[in-house]
Design a protein around this motif. Sequence first.
Motif, short mmCIF file in Angstrom:
data_model
loop_
_atom_site.label_atom_id
_atom_site.label_comp_id
_atom_site.label_asym_id
_atom_site.label_seq_id
_atom_site.Cartn_x
_atom_site.Cartn_y
_atom_site.Cartn_z
N THR A 303 8.84 1.03 -67.34
CA THR A 303 7.50 0.60 -67.74
C THR A 303 6.45 1.63 -67.35
O THR A 303 5.58 2.01 -68.17
CB THR A 303 7.15 -0.75 -67.09
OG1 THR A 303 8.13 -1.73 -67.46
CG2 THR A 303 5.77 -1.23 -67.52
N ALA A 304 6.50 2.10 -66.11
CA ALA A 304 5.54 3.09 -65.64
C ALA A 304 5.66 4.39 -66.43
O ALA A 304 4.65 5.02 -66.80
CB ALA A 304 5.74 3.36 -64.15
N THR A 305 6.90 4.79 -66.72
CA THR A 305 7.12 6.01 -67.49
C THR A 305 6.55 5.89 -68.89
O THR A 305 5.89 6.82 -69.40
CB THR A 305 8.62 6.33 -67.57
OG1 THR A 305 9.14 6.52 -66.26
CG2 THR A 305 8.88 7.58 -68.39
N ALA A 336 5.46 10.04 -54.44
CA ALA A 336 6.44 8.97 -54.57
C ALA A 336 7.61 9.17 -53.62
O ALA A 336 8.10 8.21 -52.99
CB ALA A 336 6.94 8.90 -56.01
N MET A 337 8.07 10.41 -53.48
CA MET A 337 9.18 10.68 -52.58
C MET A 337 8.81 10.41 -51.12
O MET A 337 9.63 9.91 -50.34
CB MET A 337 9.64 12.14 -52.73
CG MET A 337 10.18 12.51 -54.10
SD MET A 337 11.61 11.54 -54.64
CE MET A 337 10.81 10.41 -55.80
N GLY A 354 7.79 2.93 -58.64
CA GLY A 354 6.73 2.81 -59.63
C GLY A 354 5.88 4.07 -59.70
O GLY A 354 5.55 4.55 -60.79
N ILE A 355 5.52 4.63 -58.54
CA ILE A 355 4.75 5.88 -58.52
C ILE A 355 5.57 7.01 -59.14
O ILE A 355 5.04 7.84 -59.89
CB ILE A 355 4.35 6.24 -57.08
CG1 ILE A 355 3.42 5.17 -56.50
CG2 ILE A 355 3.65 7.60 -57.03
CD1 ILE A 355 3.12 5.35 -55.02
N SER A 356 6.86 7.01 -58.85
CA SER A 356 7.74 8.02 -59.45
C SER A 356 7.74 7.90 -60.97
O SER A 356 7.73 8.92 -61.69
CB SER A 356 9.17 7.85 -58.92
OG SER A 356 10.07 8.68 -59.60
#
Length: 441
Positions: A303-305, A336-337, A354-356
């Motif tokens: 979704t985020a992508t 994200a990492m 999600g941040i990734s």
Amino acid sequence: MLSARKPGAATPHTPESPETPVPPHGPERIAKATGQEVNGVFITLFILAYIGLWIALCTPASVTLSLRVADLDPDGKAGSLSTIAGAGAFCALVANPVFGRLSDLSTSRWGQRRPYILGGMVLGFGALLVMGTAPNLFVLGLGWCLAQMLFNAALAAATALLPERVTDRYRGRVSGLMGMTTQIGIVSGTFLVQFTGTDNLWMFVAPGLLGLVMVGVFVRYLKEVPRSRAELPRLRWADIPRSMWINPVRHPDFAWAWCGRFLTWTGLSFLTTYKAYFLMDRLGYTAEDASPVLFWSMLILATATTVSSFTAGWLSDRIRRRKVFVAAASVVFACAMVVVATAQSTGMFLVGVGISGLGQGMYMGVDYALVASVLPNKDTEAAKGMGVFNLSTTIPQTISPVLAPLFLAIGGAGNYSALYIAAAVFCGAGAFAIRLIRGAR
């Protein structure tokens, strides 16, 4: 059925009248020669074909291959899967640029790209049938290697259409749509397997057949003008190994774009490859309990992508800049990492995923457009160049299982904080590499 060029149709070398001048090269020239503009219909069918290709390729890679290995070798499934997956990855690594170069040199009456896109899908579907009916691990591995080679042949030819057919004005938006396709393909294939079941041939047939239909519709729509042998260099055996190499000294901008994606995707591979073990070793999940968390993480990632990919591609077209989005995406990856490295709960792990996804979408939404602008010899070797560029994604998936244990072993076994901090460093280095590109904004 594909139709041959009609008598009297324009060819790339047909003289044009002064009233309708043809640009010397690029998408405008191809549009003039074929009579096919890149409009909404073209882009829609192209993106659907790209999704179909990923459904056919990623469903075995993410779900059905491992299930088939477990069926044939229940006791040694982990080692067998690693061997077969590694062999397939090597075949993909070689096939993408090699078939890309062969596509560049094609003089088929059906065009340069259509035979490789459709032929790769049809024969790749046959390889899936081999996998579904394999009586032993050797035949299964052979089928997977063939599937990787053939689907990557189709992928190399399809990716070349971006620099060839799409003008720079819309390249960011199309790149953004392309950036969504991998995750959509994975989720769609996984969803489809829920209906086919996991213990029959249809778990291979259904994704492959759906992908073949989606690609076939686009190939039927796509118009190409055959190239004559006089327009193309002669194919020599030396072209095969050369198809995997673009001189970084002569083409530094392409080299920095390649390095940027390679470094960033190495960091991302640490997350995707080891997220299940992170849940079990760091957060205490069992293999069974981790399954729904992995599903939610995949859904959040997709979704985020999807959202960030199209948004970044659209914005990059609006402000006419690419580098800032790709570099920023690498920084988002790094953040994200760090979140995942310090996560002590499922919620924080999902936040990091999600941040990734936002970073991945932003990167994939623009980097195809960025590399298309610095691609060497894009008018004659687009598929080769994009095939070499795709190695920057394939190689990290191969080497990350080799590098990761070195970081996990720091200070003792299972140091996931060290692993994901290292991933953040790789992503940060990727952002720095993008900043060194001089031939694009």
